[in-house]
Scaffold this motif. Structure first.
Motif, PDB file in Angstrom:
ATOM      1  N   GLN A 266     -10.035   8.451  18.177  1.00 43.62           N
ATOM      2  CA  GLN A 266     -11.399   8.913  18.445  1.00 43.62           C
ATOM      3  C   GLN A 266     -11.412  10.500  18.605  1.00 43.62           C
ATOM      4  OE1 GLN A 266     -12.960   7.117  22.158  1.00 43.62           O
ATOM      5  NE2 GLN A 266     -12.328   4.917  21.274  1.00 43.62           N
ATOM      6  N   ARG A 267     -10.769  11.145  17.500  1.00 44.05           N
ATOM      7  CA  ARG A 267     -10.957  12.728  17.376  1.00 44.05           C
ATOM      8  C   ARG A 267     -10.680  13.014  16.021  1.00 44.05           C
ATOM      9  NH1 ARG A 267      -5.818  13.751  16.694  1.00 44.05           N
ATOM     10  NH2 ARG A 267      -4.009  12.539  17.763  1.00 44.05           N
ATOM     11  N   SER A 268     -10.664  14.066  15.553  1.00 41.36           N
ATOM     12  CA  SER A 268     -10.489  14.440  14.187  1.00 41.36           C
ATOM     13  C   SER A 268      -9.020  14.506  13.897  1.00 41.36           C
ATOM     14  CB  SER A 268     -11.176  15.773  13.766  1.00 41.36           C
ATOM     15  OG  SER A 268     -12.753  15.762  14.110  1.00 41.36           O
ATOM     16  N   ILE A 269      -8.796  14.091  12.510  1.00 38.54           N
ATOM     17  CA  ILE A 269      -7.341  14.313  12.367  1.00 38.54           C
ATOM     18  C   ILE A 269      -7.230  14.922  10.802  1.00 38.54           C
ATOM     19  CG2 ILE A 269      -6.592  11.933  13.218  1.00 38.54           C
ATOM     20  CD1 ILE A 269      -7.022  10.614  10.529  1.00 38.54           C
ATOM     21  N   PRO A 270      -5.943  15.796  10.604  1.00 35.65           N
ATOM     22  CA  PRO A 270      -5.741  16.473   9.571  1.00 35.65           C
ATOM     23  C   PRO A 270      -5.159  15.325   8.612  1.00 35.65           C
ATOM     24  CG  PRO A 270      -4.234  16.891  11.150  1.00 35.65           C
ATOM     25  CD  PRO A 270      -4.949  15.899  11.873  1.00 35.65           C
ATOM     26  N   LEU A 271      -5.573  15.397   7.377  1.00 34.06           N
ATOM     27  CA  LEU A 271      -5.074  14.342   6.229  1.00 34.06           C
ATOM     28  C   LEU A 271      -3.929  15.148   5.343  1.00 34.06           C
ATOM     29  CD1 LEU A 271      -8.332  12.831   5.341  1.00 34.06           C
ATOM     30  CD2 LEU A 271      -6.361  11.883   6.719  1.00 34.06           C
ATOM     31  N   ARG A 272      -3.695  16.416   5.572  1.00 34.56           N
ATOM     32  CA  ARG A 272      -2.551  17.289   4.395  1.00 34.56           C
ATOM     33  C   ARG A 272      -1.930  18.112   5.423  1.00 34.56           C
ATOM     34  NH1 ARG A 272      -4.702  15.885  -0.365  1.00 34.56           N
ATOM     35  NH2 ARG A 272      -6.831  15.994  -0.498  1.00 34.56           N
ATOM     36  N   GLY A 273      -0.760  18.152   5.046  1.00 34.56           N
ATOM     37  CA  GLY A 273       0.103  19.284   5.902  1.00 34.56           C
ATOM     38  C   GLY A 273       0.636  18.805   6.923  1.00 34.56           C
ATOM     39  N   ARG A 274       0.590  17.531   7.334  1.00 35.42           N
ATOM     40  CA  ARG A 274       1.097  17.184   8.576  1.00 35.42           C
ATOM     41  C   ARG A 274       2.738  17.080   8.784  1.00 35.42           C
ATOM     42  NH1 ARG A 274      -1.941  14.431  12.496  1.00 35.42           N
ATOM     43  NH2 ARG A 274      -0.442  13.181  12.666  1.00 35.42           N
ATOM     44  N   ARG A 275       3.124  17.286   9.743  1.00 33.83           N
ATOM     45  CA  ARG A 275       4.675  17.192   9.925  1.00 33.83           C
ATOM     46  C   ARG A 275       5.233  15.467  10.297  1.00 33.83           C
ATOM     47  NH1 ARG A 275       4.213  21.410  13.762  1.00 33.83           N
ATOM     48  NH2 ARG A 275       4.503  23.452  12.520  1.00 33.83           N
ATOM     49  N   ASP A 276       4.079  14.801  10.734  1.00 31.21           N
ATOM     50  CA  ASP A 276       4.555  13.369  10.924  1.00 31.21           C
ATOM     51  C   ASP A 276       3.710  12.537   9.772  1.00 31.21           C
ATOM     52  OD1 ASP A 276       2.070  14.017  11.863  1.00 31.21           O
ATOM     53  OD2 ASP A 276       2.086  12.533  13.801  1.00 31.21           O
ATOM     54  N   ASP A 277       3.492  12.941   8.591  1.00 29.00           N
ATOM     55  CA  ASP A 277       3.034  12.347   7.599  1.00 29.00           C
ATOM     56  C   ASP A 277       3.333  10.692   7.315  1.00 29.00           C
ATOM     57  OD1 ASP A 277       2.647  14.658   5.057  1.00 29.00           O
ATOM     58  OD2 ASP A 277       1.303  13.929   6.616  1.00 29.00           O
ATOM     59  N   LEU A 278       4.542  10.490   7.725  1.00 21.44           N
ATOM     60  CA  LEU A 278       4.934   8.880   7.683  1.00 21.44           C
ATOM     61  C   LEU A 278       4.041   7.908   8.498  1.00 21.44           C
ATOM     62  CD1 LEU A 278       8.975   9.250   8.159  1.00 21.44           C
ATOM     63  CD2 LEU A 278       7.373   8.970   6.025  1.00 21.44           C
ATOM     64  N   GLU A 279       3.456   8.414   9.634  1.00 22.15           N
ATOM     65  CA  GLU A 279       2.510   7.655  10.225  1.00 22.15           C
ATOM     66  C   GLU A 279       1.124   7.230   9.588  1.00 22.15           C
ATOM     67  OE1 GLU A 279      -0.162   8.231  14.472  1.00 22.15           O
ATOM     68  OE2 GLU A 279       0.904   9.713  13.807  1.00 22.15           O
ATOM     69  N   TYR A 280       0.812   8.291   8.673  1.00 22.24           N
ATOM     70  CA  TYR A 280      -0.355   8.040   7.730  1.00 22.24           C
ATOM     71  C   TYR A 280      -0.094   7.548   6.572  1.00 22.24           C
ATOM     72  CZ  TYR A 280      -2.808  10.438  11.641  1.00 22.24           C
ATOM     73  OH  TYR A 280      -3.319  10.628  12.756  1.00 22.24           O
ATOM     74  N   ILE A 281       0.992   6.967   6.192  1.00 19.46           N
ATOM     75  CA  ILE A 281       1.456   6.404   4.824  1.00 19.46           C
ATOM     76  C   ILE A 281       0.113   5.300   4.475  1.00 19.46           C
ATOM     77  CG2 ILE A 281       2.790   5.184   3.623  1.00 19.46           C
ATOM     78  CD1 ILE A 281       5.244   6.757   4.373  1.00 19.46           C
ATOM     79  N   PRO A 282      -0.221   4.205   5.368  1.00 16.43           N
ATOM     80  CA  PRO A 282      -1.093   3.313   5.099  1.00 16.43           C
ATOM     81  C   PRO A 282      -2.357   4.046   4.813  1.00 16.43           C
ATOM     82  CG  PRO A 282       0.029   2.472   7.045  1.00 16.43           C
ATOM     83  CD  PRO A 282       0.452   4.188   6.798  1.00 16.43           C
ATOM     84  N   ILE A 283      -3.023   5.123   5.443  1.00 16.33           N
ATOM     85  CA  ILE A 283      -4.004   5.830   4.885  1.00 16.33           C
ATOM     86  C   ILE A 283      -3.929   6.278   3.636  1.00 16.33           C
ATOM     87  CG2 ILE A 283      -5.480   7.643   5.614  1.00 16.33           C
ATOM     88  CD1 ILE A 283      -4.907   7.195   8.462  1.00 16.33           C
TER      89      ILE A 283
END
Length: 167
Positions: free
Chosen positions: A77-94
C-alpha cells in the motif's frame, strides 16, 4: 511533452474521464517522474488497463489483479522502486511476469491508488527528469499524490451510485 491517451471505457462519467486524462501529466509535474502511465481497474474484469499515459502510441497493456505487481502494491500500500533495489530478489516475480508493462511504460516506480484495502489502480512512472532527485523523495511524493487521486477518482460515480472504478 507527449499528449495523454485515454481508455475511456474505464470511466462512465465524462468528468471522470477528464480527471483520469490529467493524472499522468499531474504526477509528472508534481513528482518529476517521466513518463507516467495510469492503470485503472476495468469494470467487470479482473484486470487493470491503461486509462491514460504521457507516452505516445502506448500498446494495449493490462495487468491482472492476481499478477505479482498488483499483489505487491495491494500488500504494501505504498510506492515501490522497480530499479536499483538492493533486495531485487524479492521482486523477481514482478520482473518476470510484468516485464512487458514495466518496459513499455519505461517504469522505475510503481505507485498504488488505494481505497482502504482496495487497489483502484496504479501509476507506472519513469525516472525523474532531474537525476538529483532522491528515490525516497519521489516515493513519498507519489504516495501523497496517489492518496489525492484516489479521493478524486472515488468521488465520481456510476449511475448506480457506485465509484467509477467499482467492478
Amino acid at each position: 511533452s507527449a499528449p495523454v491517451h485515454n481508455a475511456i471505457e474505464v470511466i462512465s462519467a465524462p468528468v471522470g474521464a477528464i480527471a483520469c486524462a490529467i493524472i499522468p501529466e499531474s504526477v509528472r509535474d508534481i513528482a518529476g517522474a517521466d513518463p507516467a502511465t495510469l492503470f485503472l481497474a476495468e469494470q467487470d474484469s479482473a484486470r487493470f488497463i491503461v486509462a491514460s499515459s504521457t507516452i505516445d502510441a502506448l500498446p494495449a497493456l493490462f495487468v491482472r489483479h492476481d499478477d505479482p505487481l498488483a499483489i505487491e502494491l495491494r500488500r504494501v500500500q505504498r510506492s515501490i522502486p522497480l530499479r536499483g533495489r538492493r533486495d531485487d530478489l524479492e521482486y523477481i516475480p514482478i520482473y518476470v511476469e510484468n516485464s512487458a508493462q514495466i518496459s513499455a511504460c519505461r517504469a522505475s516506480y510503481a505507485a498504488p491508488i488505494m481505497r482502504e484495502d482496495e487497489l483502484l489502480g496504479f501509476l507506472l512512472c519513469g525516472e525523474p527528469a532531474s537525476k538529483r532527485e532522491r528515490s525516497t523523495r519521489i516515493l513519498a511524493v507519489l504516495d501523497l499524490a496517489c492518496r489525492r487521486y484516489a479521493e478524486r477518482l472515488d468521488s465520481f460515480s456510476h449511475p448506480a451510485g457506485r465509484g467509477i472504478l467499482s467492478d
